[in-house]
Write an enzyme that holds these catalytic residues in place. Sequence first.
Site, PDB file in Angstrom:
ATOM      1  N   TYR A  95      45.308  25.183  42.585  1.00 58.61           N
ATOM      2  CA  TYR A  95      44.999  25.890  41.525  1.00 58.61           C
ATOM      3  C   TYR A  95      43.410  24.565  41.893  1.00 58.61           C
ATOM      4  O   TYR A  95      42.275  24.509  41.529  1.00 58.61           O
ATOM      5  CB  TYR A  95      45.173  25.001  40.078  1.00 58.61           C
ATOM      6  CG  TYR A  95      45.784  26.526  39.890  1.00 58.61           C
ATOM      7  CD1 TYR A  95      45.162  27.494  38.899  1.00 58.61           C
ATOM      8  CD2 TYR A  95      47.210  26.592  39.543  1.00 58.61           C
ATOM      9  CE1 TYR A  95      45.269  28.206  37.793  1.00 58.61           C
ATOM     10  CE2 TYR A  95      47.836  27.946  39.199  1.00 58.61           C
ATOM     11  CZ  TYR A  95      46.677  28.479  38.214  1.00 58.61           C
ATOM     12  OH  TYR A  95      47.284  29.735  38.067  1.00 58.61           O
ATOM     13  N   GLU A 137      53.143  29.405  33.800  1.00 56.04           N
ATOM     14  CA  GLU A 137      53.579  29.430  34.983  1.00 56.04           C
ATOM     15  C   GLU A 137      54.883  29.392  35.559  1.00 56.04           C
ATOM     16  O   GLU A 137      56.070  30.015  35.865  1.00 56.04           O
ATOM     17  CB  GLU A 137      52.390  30.117  36.150  1.00 56.04           C
ATOM     18  CG  GLU A 137      51.643  30.700  35.904  1.00 56.04           C
ATOM     19  CD  GLU A 137      50.742  30.646  36.538  1.00 56.04           C
ATOM     20  OE1 GLU A 137      50.390  29.250  37.595  1.00 56.04           O
ATOM     21  OE2 GLU A 137      49.047  31.579  36.483  1.00 56.04           O
TER      22      GLU A 137
HETATM   23  C1  HEM Z   1      43.877  37.377  38.971  1.00 61.42           C
HETATM   24  C2  HEM Z   1      41.854  34.517  36.325  1.00 61.42           C
HETATM   25  C3  HEM Z   1      43.787  30.460  38.996  1.00 61.42           C
HETATM   26  C4  HEM Z   1      44.689  34.141  42.085  1.00 61.42           C
HETATM   27  C5  HEM Z   1      43.315  36.622  38.203  1.00 61.42           C
HETATM   28  C6  HEM Z   1      42.967  37.724  37.015  1.00 61.42           C
HETATM   29  C7  HEM Z   1      41.949  36.949  36.033  1.00 61.42           C
HETATM   30  C8  HEM Z   1      42.495  35.787  36.418  1.00 61.42           C
HETATM   31  C9  HEM Z   1      41.492  37.057  34.564  1.00 61.42           C
HETATM   32  C10 HEM Z   1      43.287  39.331  36.955  1.00 61.42           C
HETATM   33  C11 HEM Z   1      44.217  39.515  35.866  1.00 61.42           C
HETATM   34  C12 HEM Z   1      45.059  41.142  35.769  1.00 61.42           C
HETATM   35  O1  HEM Z   1      44.893  41.403  36.876  1.00 61.42           O
HETATM   36  O2  HEM Z   1      45.487  41.411  35.630  1.00 61.42           O
HETATM   37  C13 HEM Z   1      42.294  32.971  36.676  1.00 61.42           C
HETATM   38  C14 HEM Z   1      41.815  32.178  36.373  1.00 61.42           C
HETATM   39  C15 HEM Z   1      41.981  30.391  37.233  1.00 61.42           C
HETATM   40  C16 HEM Z   1      42.703  31.807  38.305  1.00 61.42           C
HETATM   41  C17 HEM Z   1      40.758  31.269  34.710  1.00 61.42           C
HETATM   42  C18 HEM Z   1      42.343  29.733  37.342  1.00 61.42           C
HETATM   43  C19 HEM Z   1      41.915  28.401  35.835  1.00 61.42           C
HETATM   44  C20 HEM Z   1      44.136  31.457  40.313  1.00 61.42           C
HETATM   45  C21 HEM Z   1      43.994  31.094  41.336  1.00 61.42           C
HETATM   46  C22 HEM Z   1      44.976  31.989  42.535  1.00 61.42           C
HETATM   47  C23 HEM Z   1      44.582  32.776  41.428  1.00 61.42           C
HETATM   48  C24 HEM Z   1      44.225  29.266  41.715  1.00 61.42           C
HETATM   49  C25 HEM Z   1      45.571  31.530  44.096  1.00 61.42           C
HETATM   50  C26 HEM Z   1      44.857  31.415  44.395  1.00 61.42           C
HETATM   51  C27 HEM Z   1      44.645  36.038  41.558  1.00 61.42           C
HETATM   52  C28 HEM Z   1      45.394  36.719  42.556  1.00 61.42           C
HETATM   53  C29 HEM Z   1      45.249  37.654  41.415  1.00 61.42           C
HETATM   54  C30 HEM Z   1      44.358  37.246  40.163  1.00 61.42           C
HETATM   55  C31 HEM Z   1      45.790  36.630  43.929  1.00 61.42           C
HETATM   56  C32 HEM Z   1      45.489  39.202  41.832  1.00 61.42           C
HETATM   57  C33 HEM Z   1      44.097  40.196  42.249  1.00 61.42           C
HETATM   58  C34 HEM Z   1      43.810  40.773  42.837  1.00 61.42           C
HETATM   59  O3  HEM Z   1      44.692  40.801  44.473  1.00 61.42           O
HETATM   60  O4  HEM Z   1      43.247  40.774  43.032  1.00 61.42           O
HETATM   61  N1  HEM Z   1      42.996  35.381  37.917  1.00 61.42           N
HETATM   62  N2  HEM Z   1      42.646  33.153  37.635  1.00 61.42           N
HETATM   63  N3  HEM Z   1      44.632  32.596  40.620  1.00 61.42           N
HETATM   64  N4  HEM Z   1      44.052  35.737  40.395  1.00 61.42           N
HETATM   65 FE1  HEM Z   1      43.847  34.253  38.716  1.00 61.42          FE
END
Ligand code: HEM
Length: 405
Positions: A95, A137
């Site tokens: 994060y 989480e």
């Molecule tokens: C997916 C928001 C932090 C890694 C997503 C999605 C959203 C989101 C809206 C799409 C969800 C879905 O597919 O249903 C956020 C927000 C964050 C945050 C608002 C911070 C407050 C992080 C962090 C990581 C991360 C810290 C890791 C480095 C991912 C990954 C996906 C994902 C790998 C799957 C999407 C893909 O592989 O294309 N996140 N995220 N996110 N997020 Fe986050």
Amino acid sequence: MLSQKTIDIIKSTIPVLEVKGLEITSVFYKNLFTNHPELLNIFNHTNQQQGRQQTALANTVLAAAKNIDKLETILPVVKQIAQKHRSLLVKPEHYPIVGEHLLGAIKEVLGDAATDEILAAWAESYGIIAQVFIDIEKEMYNDSASQEGGWSDFKEFKVIDKVKESDVITSFYLLPKDHTVLPTFLPGQYITVRAKVAGQKYLLNRQYSLSDVPGKEYYRISVKREAEEQQPEGVFSNYLHNFINIGDSLELTAPAGDFTLNTDLESPVVFISGGVGITPLISMAKQIANTQPNRKVEMICASRNAKLQPFEKELISLSKQINDYSLSFIYENPSEEDLKNPYFKKQGYIDAAWLTSNIQAVDAHYYVCGPVPFLKAVVSNLKQLNVPETNIHFEFFGPSMSLEG
Ligand code: HEM
């Protein structure tokens, strides 16, 4: 708690974010992967290339900013994202990295307009939003590890069967290599599969719905061979189809996701699938057959033709297990043979008129799954029929995004 001043600053930046949100998240991802290429082992490269992840993150940051003084209103969305994060092993230590790059991108795109005061307000509120995700989480990791047979990392599975379900869909039956009992799951949930694919620099991850019921010694996933294998969206599915055979290994995380069947209800259920969207729905229908055989089920499956329709036999055999069950196949281009199938009900697409005259259930819950244009059409048809939104449940393929627009 954020001060009123910080809340006011955050809210005052919303109009700018609405215009620049996408640009900010695009810069954010570019810089994030330049400085932390190891994160490419987690993110889906296809979603990145198609801009889908940028849209998803931009929407969520905006929603969070709009609700910064009442974050509890976006908790359902946070939980859904947290499920995806948990299934991909996103950890608390990620994060601050994301936060640093998000702030950096705001600064880069807004230039002088991003004053120290604005950046400080955003740093503070990002910290609060991130903590909400981290806490939820943490609970999810604990839950999946504490279930019987549960685990919280990737775990190795062996392919014990590989079955062709249609011209483009193949099922893989997966058994844990350590022979532990498999934890139960809620029908409709998915797992992440991870593999090192030849020619790819980073590990690839993909989510697949579990297509059989809980309580078996194996998990089953049913994978559509996507487009051409040279195309980014086809790399992983073609790898599974072409190179993964009985005896081979794949790494899986524990089941996740909140597109699930509510088995506390007895109300009728209408399942509506487009192509491979049947995978979570067949799991739900088979669970009803096992545990609620008196619950009314209407199953509607749209495909191009019978050759592309998976699980035909399983879908037909459910009529022997569910007392009040109907099955309809809707084919865009049926063959002569398809026209004679007693379950073939319509040529073309699902529309509101057909749904009105064919759905018998009153007060049903609707579970819809398929590609985005299909979902948009079906959900808007159901709304035309005045089905309450609380009775419509759907799942996209790919990152969640709004159905509007
Ligand atoms: C997916 C928001 C932090 C890694 C997503 C999605 C959203 C989101 C809206 C799409 C969800 C879905 O597919 O249903 C956020 C927000 C964050 C945050 C608002 C911070 C407050 C992080 C962090 C990581 C991360 C810290 C890791 C480095 C991912 C990954 C996906 C994902 C790998 C799957 C999407 C893909 O592989 O294309 N996140 N995220 N996110 N997020 Fe986050």
